[in-house]
Design an enzyme around this catalytic site. Structure first.
Site, PDB file in Angstrom:
ATOM      1  N   CYS A 163       0.946  -1.129  -0.139  1.00  0.00           N
ATOM      2  CA  CYS A 163       0.091   0.024   0.166  1.00  0.00           C
ATOM      3  C   CYS A 163       0.987   1.288   0.010  1.00  0.00           C
ATOM      4  O   CYS A 163       1.697   1.477  -1.013  1.00  0.00           O
ATOM      5  CB  CYS A 163      -1.034  -0.158   1.214  1.00  0.00           C
ATOM      6  SG  CYS A 163      -1.973   1.137   1.267  1.00  0.00           S
ATOM      7  N   ASP A 210      -9.249  -3.382  -6.791  1.00  0.00           N
ATOM      8  CA  ASP A 210      -8.508  -2.068  -6.313  1.00  0.00           C
ATOM      9  C   ASP A 210      -8.413  -1.264  -7.471  1.00  0.00           C
ATOM     10  O   ASP A 210      -7.220  -0.855  -7.902  1.00  0.00           O
ATOM     11  CB  ASP A 210      -7.314  -2.674  -5.647  1.00  0.00           C
ATOM     12  CG  ASP A 210      -6.701  -1.432  -4.929  1.00  0.00           C
ATOM     13  OD1 ASP A 210      -7.281  -0.384  -4.666  1.00  0.00           O
ATOM     14  OD2 ASP A 210      -5.416  -1.557  -4.649  1.00  0.00           O
ATOM     15  N   HIS A 241      -8.075  -4.536  -2.654  1.00  0.00           N
ATOM     16  CA  HIS A 241      -6.751  -3.972  -2.083  1.00  0.00           C
ATOM     17  C   HIS A 241      -6.366  -4.722  -0.846  1.00  0.00           C
ATOM     18  O   HIS A 241      -7.267  -5.192  -0.082  1.00  0.00           O
ATOM     19  CB  HIS A 241      -7.119  -2.222  -1.720  1.00  0.00           C
ATOM     20  CG  HIS A 241      -5.986  -1.565  -1.141  1.00  0.00           C
ATOM     21  ND1 HIS A 241      -4.787  -1.158  -2.162  1.00  0.00           N
ATOM     22  CD2 HIS A 241      -5.555  -1.220   0.029  1.00  0.00           C
ATOM     23  CE1 HIS A 241      -4.140  -0.633  -1.418  1.00  0.00           C
ATOM     24  NE2 HIS A 241      -4.350  -0.559  -0.159  1.00  0.00           N
TER      25      HIS A 241
END
Length: 279
Positions: A163, A210, A241
């Site tokens: 991330c 995502d 995600h």
């Protein structure tokens, strides 16, 4: 494999800290992997990933980006962040960045708890201005692992980020000319001006659902190809995600297993190319 794992300090006068894991009873220096955190910090998930990479035969190190001056602010303490993550896990992902929806959900909590979570979320999602400082910390970590830490000195260094850490992994590939490889787990691509500076192979691992991140991958791949860079990537069907984070509802076992296998193969290629073959 038996591991040694603990928090250590590094950088000028030990001003930074991070979580380090390495195989016990190994005398020779080993290649190193920088594990770059999600916005949740170096929590138990990131510490677990760090240990898993160390089990594969590396020095693995997760810089604590929230502890730039040794101390972590109370608002970003691990128990506060864990509570904020649990709150976000309880609302639809589409509401995470919707201030009104978030405010409404927080209002349903006891006042003190809701106020504390709101403060922590404000810090977590307002990290843009801190990115230069984060880059400074991970550059210092890379230099320390490569030149200063006796158990990895003289060996290659690669990065694996998740991330926010995935975005930082891509940025480090452009900022550190000695980096051996960079893995991006569902992180934003580096800006266009950084792409010509990328000097190592890059692996990208993304979830199909995502969209905010994954929709930019084809253009990123084309820009890297046009610049003569090495980039391979995989988009996992039906994955969200943070599909690799087994503490989140978005975790997907099949995608996580395949992604970790690809990561270890990538690290083997980029970090151990000069080692003698086993016959």
């Amino acid at each position: 494999m038996s591991l040694l794992a603990d928090w250590v300090h590094y950088g000028d006068d030990g001003k930074y800290r991070g979580y380090l894991a390495r195989p016990d009873h190994v005398k020779e220096p080993l290649p190193a992997v920088i594990v770059l955190q999600e916005i949740w910090g170096v929590d138990e998930h990131i510490r677990d990933v760090t240990r898993r990479i160390a089990q594969a035969g590396y020095v693995a190190f997760a810089p604590d980006l929230f502890a730039g001056n040794r101390e972590v602010a109370d608002v970003l303490a691990e128990d506060r962040v864990k509570e904020a993550k649990q709150f976000l896990n309880s609302i639809p992902p589409a509401h995470w960045r919707d201030a009104e929806q978030q405010k409404s959900a927080l209002a349903a909590l006891p006042e003190a708890k809701g106020r504390a979570i709101a403060e922590t979320l404000g810090e977590l999602f307002n990290h843009g201005g801190r990115m230069p400082g984060y880059i400074q910390q991970i550059m210092a970590a890379s230099a320390w692992l490569r030149d200063g830490f006796e158990h990895s000195r003289g060996c290659g260094v690669a990065s694996v980020g998740f991330c926010m850490g995935g975005a930082l992994s891509g940025m480090l590939a452009a900022r550190d000319p000695k980096l051996s490889g960079a893995v991006i787990f569902y992180g934003s691509a580096p800006s266009a001006d950084l792409i010509p500076e990328i000097g190592c192979p890059v692996l990208g691992l993304y979830g199909e659902l995502d969209k905010r991140i994954t929709d930019e991958v084809p253009a990123f791949a084309e820009a890297l190809r046009a610049a003569g860079k090495t980039f391979e990537y995989r988009i996992y069907d039906g994955a969200q995600h943070a599909f690799f984070n087994d503490t989140r509802p978005s975790f997907q076992m099949a995608a996580s297993r395949d992604a970790f296998t690809r990561t270890l193969a990538f690290l083997q290629r980029t970090l151990t190319a000069g080692e003698p073959a086993v016959v």
